[in-house]
Design an enzyme around this catalytic site. Structure first.
Site, PDB file in Angstrom:
ATOM      1  N   THR A 167       6.184  19.113   8.110  1.00 28.76           N
ATOM      2  CA  THR A 167       6.341  19.148   6.674  1.00 28.76           C
ATOM      3  C   THR A 167       6.401  20.595   6.235  1.00 28.76           C
ATOM      4  O   THR A 167       5.686  21.431   6.772  1.00 28.76           O
ATOM      5  CB  THR A 167       5.173  18.413   6.008  1.00 28.76           C
ATOM      6  N   LYS A 192      -1.532  16.506   7.748  1.00 33.49           N
ATOM      7  CA  LYS A 192      -1.506  16.867   6.327  1.00 33.49           C
ATOM      8  C   LYS A 192      -2.368  15.850   5.594  1.00 33.49           C
ATOM      9  O   LYS A 192      -2.623  14.749   6.125  1.00 33.49           O
ATOM     10  CB  LYS A 192      -0.080  16.870   5.776  1.00 33.49           C
ATOM     11  N   ASN A 239      -1.532  12.198   5.568  1.00 37.41           N
ATOM     12  CA  ASN A 239      -1.639  11.390   6.780  1.00 37.41           C
ATOM     13  C   ASN A 239      -3.078  11.192   7.236  1.00 37.41           C
ATOM     14  O   ASN A 239      -3.320  10.610   8.289  1.00 37.41           O
ATOM     15  CB  ASN A 239      -0.820  12.018   7.920  1.00 37.41           C
ATOM     16  N   ASP A 289      -0.231   7.510  10.972  1.00 38.35           N
ATOM     17  CA  ASP A 289       1.161   7.932  10.937  1.00 38.35           C
ATOM     18  C   ASP A 289       1.520   8.838  12.114  1.00 38.35           C
ATOM     19  O   ASP A 289       1.638  10.053  11.982  1.00 38.35           O
ATOM     20  CB  ASP A 289       1.445   8.652   9.609  1.00 38.35           C
ATOM     21  N   LYS A 334       1.670  -2.820   8.767  1.00 42.65           N
ATOM     22  CA  LYS A 334       2.851  -1.958   8.638  1.00 42.65           C
ATOM     23  C   LYS A 334       4.042  -2.696   9.234  1.00 42.65           C
ATOM     24  O   LYS A 334       4.003  -3.098  10.404  1.00 42.65           O
ATOM     25  CB  LYS A 334       2.600  -0.638   9.371  1.00 42.65           C
ATOM     26  N   LEU A 338       0.824  -1.221   0.000  1.00 42.55           N
ATOM     27  CA  LEU A 338       0.000   0.000   0.000  1.00 42.55           C
ATOM     28  C   LEU A 338       0.849   1.259   0.000  1.00 42.55           C
ATOM     29  O   LEU A 338       0.464   2.286  -0.543  1.00 42.55           O
ATOM     30  CB  LEU A 338      -0.901   0.028   1.240  1.00 42.55           C
ATOM     31  N   ASP A 388       2.057  16.295  12.657  1.00 43.34           N
ATOM     32  CA  ASP A 388       2.278  16.025  11.235  1.00 43.34           C
ATOM     33  C   ASP A 388       0.960  15.918  10.476  1.00 43.34           C
ATOM     34  O   ASP A 388       0.804  15.051   9.626  1.00 43.34           O
ATOM     35  CB  ASP A 388       3.113  14.745  11.073  1.00 43.34           C
ATOM     36  N   ASP A 390       8.955   5.769   5.775  1.00 45.66           N
ATOM     37  CA  ASP A 390      10.323   6.107   6.066  1.00 45.66           C
ATOM     38  C   ASP A 390      11.139   4.875   6.431  1.00 45.66           C
ATOM     39  O   ASP A 390      12.216   4.641   5.904  1.00 45.66           O
ATOM     40  CB  ASP A 390      10.302   7.100   7.227  1.00 45.66           C
ATOM     41  N   GLY A 392       9.328   1.855   7.111  1.00 47.98           N
ATOM     42  CA  GLY A 392       8.445   0.697   7.051  1.00 47.98           C
ATOM     43  C   GLY A 392       7.717   0.587   5.736  1.00 47.98           C
ATOM     44  O   GLY A 392       7.678   1.512   4.934  1.00 47.98           O
TER      45      GLY A 392
END
Ligand SMILES: Nc1ncnc2c1ncn2[C@@H]1O[C@H](COP(=O)(O)OP(=O)(O)OP(=O)(O)O)[C@@H](O)[C@H]1O
Length: 923
Positions: free
Chosen positions: A710, A651, A654, A667, A553, A530, A649, A534, A536
């Site tokens: 980010t 965004k 995610n 995430d 994951k 999928l 994080d 970073d 995984g």
């Protein structure tokens, strides 16, 4: 997430339909670059990690960051001649390192910075000018991954190994460091601050009445042209700024510039990072309820001791120590009074001083370092460019911290405790090359020599013929579990009466939700990949016995150790396991094998919200639809904040879409725990008239200083480097709402420098003729994007502030999950196969083969139970467990081949449904 970066001299590939350049969280850059830098001395291009997946316009440039200092120092003897060999990223001139004052007084945690300062003295403007063109090729290392105790442990071995390799040339330095140890404190440098970014525009000026930086006297300057600014982010001619080529060319200039941890953001095309936040109603199913609060207090009694690093451990002079300091900061609660010094108070002089001190540091390499007093007064820089934690080989650290390990190795085998065995195991795991008298080499080559699998090859001096567990889990596929070096006998286990789950798990608030692990890798059949993160890979898998679909994951332990990500994954597991919220992805199982960690999560078949946005006309959605997603995100953030987590994080990448169309945050590896709210619930919890809870108190007093996020989503306070709080999540919510409405983020500039400048200075523009948004919506965005975090919406009571805003007036927070989502993901043969889009790399047979072999291990390796992992095992705290109550909502695998193809259908029920709710809401 992995993209193919075109050569620098080529134009970016055209962006395919529905595609947009994606962003990467900053923290992830480091690892990528580190990984890339492996090989024959730092490859010039680091495309893999810079754009999340198939960004056709993969960045040709990144942050221009110096290579890891530790790397430079460690390889100084090897790399002296390499300066010209490695475009951009070459660590060259380590000779400069040695020629500088590096060896003096380095036995303190800032010695690296200091060295860089010293070494920057020779850099010239012409150097930077000449090299600026190549900036784009180098740049990724700007983030220092915090270290965990486990990481530190690993480092000890790592350093031990490296010390052996480099003992010759490191010895003298070590001696020097030792001899100067006593004077270290007095030589501590003033820590650079990202306040320099602002300095460019409004140097040293703070409006004492508003607490906001004043407008620049000289107006907005083009960041790239400024020759005098000391802002490390700006690509200027100032020698204090870092240019990747400086490094190439003069080698030391790299570190010079690095003195500022400076970043050259020219043409950086990284993605943005975001943050989350939460607010809940007392009466809602998705809000905070009295039960939630009760849960907190109940669990308060169950909590075990939380591991926090003592600041007393901040004593190393390497990058490692810097990382560690940073990690300390993660867990450190800044005093509110101190925080006020930087943010809220009216003492402009104080701020001026810090700016001036740090800027002086940047601009004058000969400036004496600041005092210890200064250090304690000033926040640490949030961005330390070029400090790569992965390859720190500081000998003094080894000297200082390795001793206990070495002692343990001298214990006769028959007296080895499981703990020592574990140390030994990981020593072999990482540093097996050290046993072969491997000549000093680059970090990458050294890494490449390591074996993926570890302990099975090790002797088991005291291990009896029986292994600990003969359960089906450990004898999957007919193979017996290989005796690991830290295994205990069944008899020992029986005597101890230890359950399979670790003590940590049993002490955790979520422990009552989980039971001993019920699955193993063999329980799942891989369907497709999928996404690749970073460290995984995420697979769509089918549970063999039930045909239910999950997202599995899988993290490589080796990668995590190498890249200091252990703590990140533990945090991710903890957040997922602790959370029980409709808008946070559900964790069903987590377990580990010898080589991998596994998180088995709910499969969000809608994929990333980012993708859904990309398929919309103009990549944006209506205000009404944006309200829907914003409210769900707000509820999720509220919940996280209640638990004491800061997401950091947020965004569209995610935010995953459940098959129902509702959002699911995922995430959490950049998240941080401000407070263990289950352990230390705030003394004061305010309930508002609307039954809203003050979630801000759950992270009161907490500030952290990591540079995470980010690019386009990063909050001003993160750039400034004075520490940040849960308010960063509200900032990113503002960016997210803006992006949903306008199809772009509000502060995006031509390059990273510009983006950061815009974030610090520019007000969001609403002048897009195609988008007409309401007054309330604009007001909300403006208030969320308030540069002054103390005045930002959400700064008083957290999510409750946001929920009360007129923009959300019609939202019935109690019934969020009963709302009809605007977009419904549908599996269809005609849909987009985003996973394929994401992996449009050239097929490389060798890599394919390697991946297949890796997957063979991933999906067949036996589970390693918690109780065989001793306390000093880096993954001891990764708990293996299964959720007790499964809902029956998971997708069931059918014979369709369309699992990867998704389209997003506007929900025809939505308007009718919403009008009904509106009707009831009015009553
Ligand atoms: N539960 C899930 N359901 C469906 N897809 C998922 C799920 N979790 C992750 N994915 C996919 O896998 C990708 C990588 O997952 P994730 O972002 O969690 O990994 P990561 O290693 O943290 O990556 P990153 O570097 O982007 O943060 C996601 O972008 C998403 O496309």
């Amino acid at each position: 997430m992995v993209s193919e970066t075109p050569p620098n001299n080529l134009l970016p590939k055209p962006i395919p339909f529905g595609e947009r350049k994606r962003t990467v969280s900053f923290s992830k850059l480091l690892s990528r670059s580190w990984k890339k830098s492996g090989g024959s001395g730092l490859s010039s291009d680091t495309s893999e990690g810079n754009t999340r997946e198939n960004s056709p316009s993969a960045p040709s440039s990144r942050f221009n960051t110096p290579p890891p200092v530790s790397y430079m120092e460690n390889h100084e003897s090897n790399n002296n001649n390499n300066n010209n060999n490695n475009s951009g990223r070459t660590l060259s001139n380590s000779s400069n390192v040695t020629n500088g004052s590096i060896n003096t007084n380095s036995n303190n945690r800032f010695s690296k910075i200091r060295h860089m300062f010293h070494n920057s003295v020779g850099s010239t403007n012409s150097d930077t000018e000449n090299n600026s063109s190549n900036v784009s090729t180098n740049s990724k290392n700007r983030y220092i991954s915090p270290m965990t105790p486990a990481d530190n442990h690993r480092h000890q071995h790592h350093h031990h190994h490296h010390r052996r390799q480099h003992s010759q040339h490191s010895h003298s330095e070590k001696e020097s460091q030792k001899s100067t140890n006593s004077t270290a404190n007095s030589d501590m440098p003033t820590v650079p601050s990202h306040a320099h970014l602002e300095e460019h525009y409004h140097p040293y000026e703070v409006n004492t009445s508003t607490n906001e930086p004043q407008s620049p006297k000289h107006g907005l300057q083009p960041p790239l042209q400024s020759s005098s600014n000391t802002n490390p982010f700006f690509n200027s001619n100032n020698s204090s700024n870092y240019h990747s080529n400086d490094y190439d060319k003069k080698s030391r200039s790299y570190s010079n510039t690095s003195n500022h941890s400076s970043l050259n953001f020219t043409k950086n095309k990284l993605s943005s990072s975001r943050t989350n936040e939460i607010i809940l109603d007392n009466s809602t199913s998705v809000g905070l309820t009295a039960a939630h609060l009760e849960h907190l207090s109940l669990n308060n009694n169950k909590m075990g001791e939380q591991n926090t690093l003592s600041s007393s451990t901040q004593k190393n002079l390497s990058n490692v120590s810097l990382n560690r300091i940073r990690e300390d900061e993660e867990t450190e609660k800044f005093q509110l009074s101190e925080r006020g010094d930087y943010i809220n108070n009216n003492n402009s002089k104080k701020i001026d001083k810090s700016y001036i001190e740090s800027s002086t540091l940047y601009s004058d390499m000969n400036t004496p370092f600041g005092s210890q007093e200064n250090l304690s007064q000033h926040a640490f820089p949030s961005i330390i460019v070029g400090f790569d934690t992965d390859d720190n080989n500081d000998d003094s650290m080894v000297e200082e911290e390795q001793q206990p390990e070495e002692k343990s190795l001298h214990i006769p085998n028959n007296k080895l405790s499981p703990k020592k065995e574990t140390n030994h195991k990981y020593n072999a795991y990482i540093d097996d090359s050290s046993n072969n008298n491997t000549p000093p080499n680059t970090s990458s080559s050294r890494i490449s020599q390591t074996k993926l699998r570890r302990a099975a090859s090790e002797p088991e001096p005291f291990f009896p013929s029986k292994t600990i567990d003969s359960s089906p889990l450990n004898s999957a596929k007919g193979k017996l579990s290989a005796p690991t070096s830290n295994c205990m006998t069944q008899q020992m286990i029986n005597e101890l009466g230890e359950p399979k789950r670790s003590k940590r798990l049993r002490n955790k608030s979520f422990s009552n939700k989980f039971e001993d692990i019920k699955v193993s890798p063999e329980s799942f059949e891989k369907i497709r990949i999928l996404g690749q993160g970073d460290v995984g890979k995420v697979y769509l898998v089918k549970e063999k016995t039930t045909s239910r679909l999950y997202a599995l994951k899988i993290f490589s332990k080796k990668e995590m150790i190498k890249r200091k990500k252990v703590k990140r994954v533990l945090t991710e597991q903890e957040i997922l396991a602790t959370s029980d919220h409709p808008f946070i992805v559900t964790l069903y199982h987590s377990f580990q094998s010898e080589d991998y960690l596994y998180l088995c999560m709910e499969y969000c078949m809608g994929g990333e919200f980012f993708r859904a946005l990309q398929t919309r006309k103009s990549k944006c959605i209506s205000e009404e639809d944006a309200r829907f997603y914003a409210s769900e995100v707000t509820a999720a953030l509220e919940y996280l904040h209640l638990l004491g987590f800061i997401y950091r994080d947020l965004k569209p990448e995610n935010i995953l879409l459940h098959k129902s169309g509702h959002i699911m945050l995922s995430d959490f590896d950049l998240s941080v725990q401000a407070n263990d709210a289950t352990k230390h619930p705030p003394k004061r919890v305010v309930m508002t008239q609307n039954a809203m809870v003050d979630t801000k108190v759950f992270s009161d007093g907490f500030r952290t200083n990591s540079f995470v996020g980010t690019e386009e989503y990063i909050a001003p306070e993160v750039i400034r480097g004075n520490g940040h709080t849960a308010a960063v999540d509200w900032w990113t919510l503002g960016i997210l709402i803006y992006e949903m409405l306008f199809g772009k983020t509000p502060f995006k500039g031509g390059n990273t420098n510009e983006t950061f400048c815009n974030i610090l200075k520019m007000e969001p523009s609403f002048s897009n003729s195609n988008v007409d948004i309401s007054r309330h919506c604009k007001d909300l965005i403006k208030k969320l994007l308030c540069k002054n975090e103390a005045k930002r919406l959400g700064s008083k009571m957290g999510a409750a502030d946001i929920k009360r805003h007129p923009f959300f007036k019609k939202v019935q927070w109690s019934f969020l999950r009963n709302q009809e989502p605007p977009l419904i993901p549908v599996l269809t043969d005609n849909g987009f196969d985003f996973a394929k889009l994401s992996s449009n790399k050239k097929k490389d047979e060798a890599k394919e083969q390697a991946l297949q072999e890796q997957e063979e291990i991933m999906f067949h390796e036996p589970v390693e139970n918690d109780d065989v992992l001793t306390e000093d095992d880096p993954f001891h705290n990764f708990n293996s467990m299964s959720l007790m109550k499964h809902d029956n909502n998971s997708l069931i695998y059918g014979e369709s081949n369309s699992y990867g193809k998704i389209s997003y259908t506007p929900n025809s029920n939505r308007s009718r449904s919403n009008s009904h709710r509106g009707f009831f809401a009015m009553r």
